[in-house]
Design an enzyme around this catalytic site. Structure first.
Site, PDB file in Angstrom:
ATOM      1  N   GLU A   1       0.802  -1.221   0.000  1.00 49.59           N
ATOM      2  CA  GLU A   1       0.000   0.000   0.000  1.00 49.59           C
ATOM      3  C   GLU A   1       0.836   1.272   0.000  1.00 49.59           C
ATOM      4  OE1 GLU A   1      -3.232   0.278  -0.374  1.00 49.59           O
ATOM      5  OE2 GLU A   1      -3.542  -1.885  -0.467  1.00 49.59           O
TER       6      GLU A   1
ATOM      7  N   ASP B   1      -9.459   8.585  -8.377  1.00 45.45           N
ATOM      8  CA  ASP B   1     -10.170   7.344  -8.665  1.00 45.45           C
ATOM      9  C   ASP B   1     -11.641   7.427  -8.284  1.00 45.45           C
ATOM     10  OD1 ASP B   1      -9.956   7.382  -5.937  1.00 45.45           O
ATOM     11  OD2 ASP B   1      -8.985   5.438  -5.741  1.00 45.45           O
TER      12      ASP B   1
END
Length: 281
Positions: free
Chosen positions: A63, A79
């Protein structure tokens, strides 16, 4: 300069990363935090604390590019999910960030982060960038000011991801350490909704293809699970996540290597694929 998460995902696919996490309780702040408060106690009792720390460390590398947590991470990945926060990927698009702030405000009522709550779900379903313009700076400043914000993030992540992921693994007949890590990492990235990219949808495809664990073996079940998950990362149904997810697909290869080489996640854990070498002690 702090790297973009998008950059980290590309780096994970193209360069070698080496990191270590201490295995002795008290030598790393995150190990201490995992042992504080009922919300952080994983299923199985105290014996699971060291394993949980290693599981989280593996996903942290995927991550944010390092095994250590990065509570100060804030980025708009464009996103459609607003700001993504911490190694856990909390988003301002839904209630996750608001829940963390609310949890933190119980310990620090004067936190300036509360001024953003009227603009976050569930009060409003979408927050305009103008309303959250000062959020990244305020969040990073607060992380530096108090370790309690990091603890609030851990507690919320355990509620949202760790506990349900371990419960889902148990329900599927998964008992190995690597199996728990795979389910946690998948839950963290894919979520558990009914959409075709989610962990439950991946499970349905696995069961349709080879049946449950009892119909083959846990190792074979997990190999099929990872193969299907990788195909989802390459071609997710959600176009908004497609670029970022495609860049992250090699995390599945690292998990597969662990399944084949160290399913018990006994330290030192070498998290690796063709381009990554991460050591978790």
């Amino acid at each position: 300069m702090q790297k973009s998460r998008r950059d980290i995902l590309r780096l994970v696919g193209h360069i070698s990363l080496v990191s270590a996490v201490a295995a002795v309780a008290g030598t790393r702040a995150e190990a201490v935090e995992l042992e504080q408060g009922p919300a952080a106690t994983p299923p199985g009792g105290d014996a699971d604390h060291a394993l949980v720390r290693r599981i989280k460390a593996i996903s942290n590398v995927f991550e944010v590019g390092r095994a250590e947590p990065d509570f100060a991470y804030v980025e708009d990945l464009e996103d459609g999910r607003g700001f993504t926060v911490t190694q856990y990927g909390f988003c301002t698009y839904n209630s996750e960030v608001a829940e963390v702030i609310g949890r933190y405000a119980k310990d620090v009522p004067t936190t300036p982060l509360t001024r953003f709550l009227p603009h976050l779900p569930p009060v409003t379903m979408t927050a305009r960038k103008a309303e959250l313009a000062g959020f990244p700076t305020a969040w990073r400043k607060e992380v530096k000011a108090s370790e309690l914000l990091g603890r609030a993030c851990d507690a919320e992540a355990d509620r949202l991801y760790l506990r349900p992921a371990l419960a889902a693994a148990k329900a599927a007949g998964i008992h190995s350490a690597i199996g728990k890590a795979i389910f946690y990492d998948t839950w963290l990235q894919h979520g558990a909704s009914t959409d075709p990219d989610s962990l439950p949808s991946i499970l349905k495809r696995v069961n349709a293809k080879i049946g449950g664990v009892s119909d083959s073996s846990e190792a074979e079940f997990l190999r099929t699970f990872l193969a299907i998950r990788k195909s989802v990362l390459h071609e997710p149904a959600s176009r908004e996540t497609r670029e970022v997810w495609r860049a992250s697909a090699r995390r599945v290869e690292a998990l597969l290597n662990l399944l084949n080489s160290n399913p018990d996640l006994a330290p030192p854990i070498e998290v690796s694929n063709a381009d990554i070498h991460v050591v978790v002690l």
